[in-house]
Enzyme design. Structure first.
Site, PDB file in Angstrom:
ATOM      1  N   GLY A  29       0.823  -1.207   0.000  1.00  0.00           N
ATOM      2  CA  GLY A  29       0.000   0.000   0.000  1.00  0.00           C
ATOM      3  C   GLY A  29       0.853   1.251   0.000  1.00  0.00           C
ATOM      4  CB  THR A  31       1.072   3.637   4.772  1.00  0.00           C
ATOM      5  OG1 THR A  31      -0.191   4.240   4.521  1.00  0.00           O
ATOM      6  CG2 THR A  31       1.694   4.262   6.006  1.00  0.00           C
ATOM      7  CG  ASP A  81       0.629  -4.125   5.587  1.00  0.00           C
ATOM      8  OD1 ASP A  81       0.619  -3.128   4.844  1.00  0.00           O
ATOM      9  OD2 ASP A  81       0.076  -5.202   5.274  1.00  0.00           O
ATOM     10  CB  ALA A  83      -4.601  -0.763   8.993  1.00  0.00           C
ATOM     11  N   GLY A  95      -6.862  -4.755   3.233  1.00  0.00           N
ATOM     12  CA  GLY A  95      -7.250  -5.313   1.947  1.00  0.00           C
ATOM     13  C   GLY A  95      -7.729  -4.301   0.942  1.00  0.00           C
ATOM     14  CD  GLU A 103      -1.966  -6.459   3.001  1.00  0.00           C
ATOM     15  OE1 GLU A 103      -1.525  -5.461   2.428  1.00  0.00           O
ATOM     16  OE2 GLU A 103      -3.120  -6.517   3.457  1.00  0.00           O
ATOM     17  CE  LYS A 121      -5.854   4.829   5.787  1.00  0.00           C
ATOM     18  NZ  LYS A 121      -4.635   4.124   5.460  1.00  0.00           N
TER      19      LYS A 121
HETATM   20  C1  5RP Z   1      -3.482  -3.466   1.148  1.00  0.00           C
HETATM   21  C2  5RP Z   1      -3.726  -3.013   2.540  1.00  0.00           C
HETATM   22  C3  5RP Z   1      -3.208  -1.665   2.920  1.00  0.00           C
HETATM   23  O1  5RP Z   1      -2.396  -1.806   4.037  1.00  0.00           O
HETATM   24  C4  5RP Z   1      -4.354  -0.745   3.237  1.00  0.00           C
HETATM   25  O2  5RP Z   1      -5.252  -0.742   2.147  1.00  0.00           O
HETATM   26  C5  5RP Z   1      -3.870   0.662   3.530  1.00  0.00           C
HETATM   27  O3  5RP Z   1      -3.389   1.237   2.357  1.00  0.00           O
HETATM   28  P1  5RP Z   1      -2.728   2.665   2.304  1.00  0.00           P
HETATM   29  O4  5RP Z   1      -1.472   2.588   3.111  1.00  0.00           O
HETATM   30  O5  5RP Z   1      -2.471   2.884   0.838  1.00  0.00           O
HETATM   31  O6  5RP Z   1      -3.705   3.658   2.867  1.00  0.00           O
HETATM   32  O7  5RP Z   1      -4.313  -3.665   3.347  1.00  0.00           O
HETATM   33  O8  5RP Z   1      -4.138  -4.663   0.879  1.00  0.00           O
END
Ligand code: 5RP
Length: 219
Positions: A29, A31, A81, A83, A95, A103, A121
């Site tokens: 993603g 982040t 990761d 979220a 997701g 993941e 978030k």
């Molecule tokens: C990807 C994910 C990502 O961690 C989630 O969608 C957050 O994304 P971003 O950091 O772009 O806001 O679960 O499957």
């Protein structure tokens, strides 16, 4: 600060959780991409990484970080990761980038899950963000009916095929007060590969990007 600047700040803050000489679990993603870019600058101080998606694997490889197959590894010190939502118990919806299954698999072998998220978030109750569910294509309609019976409104994310060759149903309208039970209930639906609730295995650390700086929370 923009949302993107907050994502960058937490992505970079997570580098402090990377132990030297180890293999690191890496999420997917926008982040997580900031974390990956920072990891590139310290690539000689880590052994390598296990990626949770083809996209992250490509980004890691472009930075010269050695990739490992998860089957070669029994345990990792940390998985980092983003979220889509995270609650007070550090249960998450993930997701949004359709990488939820890998993941969940990669994070399951990490001793510590470090969640990096901008302040938007953080929620009291999970479910405002539609819950992604990865489904075998043949099971799309019947899995959608079963998800509707659980109280949600599944919408097929048309045109998206996961790294595993499956489809995504985004379940709208859920108010998830018992994420552990909901995660298990959805896993029981025939044809469901995985759902985006990370409740049975939630995060241990939350790095939250706020306009006042990165705030650290430990479970
Ligand atoms: C990807 C994910 C990502 O961690 C989630 O969608 C957050 O994304 P971003 O950091 O772009 O806001 O679960 O499957």
């Amino acid at each position: 600060m923009t949302q993107d600047e907050l994502k960058k700040a937490v992505g970079e803050a997570a580098l402090a959780y990377v132990p030297e000489g180890e293999i690191i679990g890496v999420g997917t993603g926008s982040t997580a991409n900031y974390f990956i870019d920072g990891l590139g600058a310290m690539r000689d101080r880590i052994k390598g990484a296990v990626a949770s998606s083809e996209a992250s694997a490509k980004r890691l490889a472009a930075l010269g970080i050695r990739l490992y197959d998860l089957n070669e590894i029994e345990e990792m010190p940390v998985y980092v990761d983003g979220a889509d939502e995270i609650d007070a118990a550090f249960c998450m919806i993930k997701g949004g980038g359709a990488a939820l299954t890998r993941e969940k698999i990669v994070s399951s072998v990490a001793r510590r899950f470090v969640c990096i998220a901008d302040a938007s978030k953080k929620v009291d109750v999970l479910g405002r963000f539609p819950l992604p569910v990865e489904v075998i294509p043949l099971a799309r309609a019947q899995a959608a009916r079963a998800l509707a019976a659980l109280g949600g409104r599944p919408v097929w994310r048309e045109g998206v095929v996961t790294d595993n060759g499956n489809i995504i149903l985004d379940v709208h309208g859920l108010h998830i007060t018992d994420p552990v039970k909901m995660e298990s209930d959805i896993n029981q639906i025939v044809g469901v590969v995985c759902n985006g609730l990370f409740a049975r295995r939630s995060a241990e650390v939350l790095l939250l990007g706020t306009p006042d700086g990165v705030r650290t929370f430990n479970r």
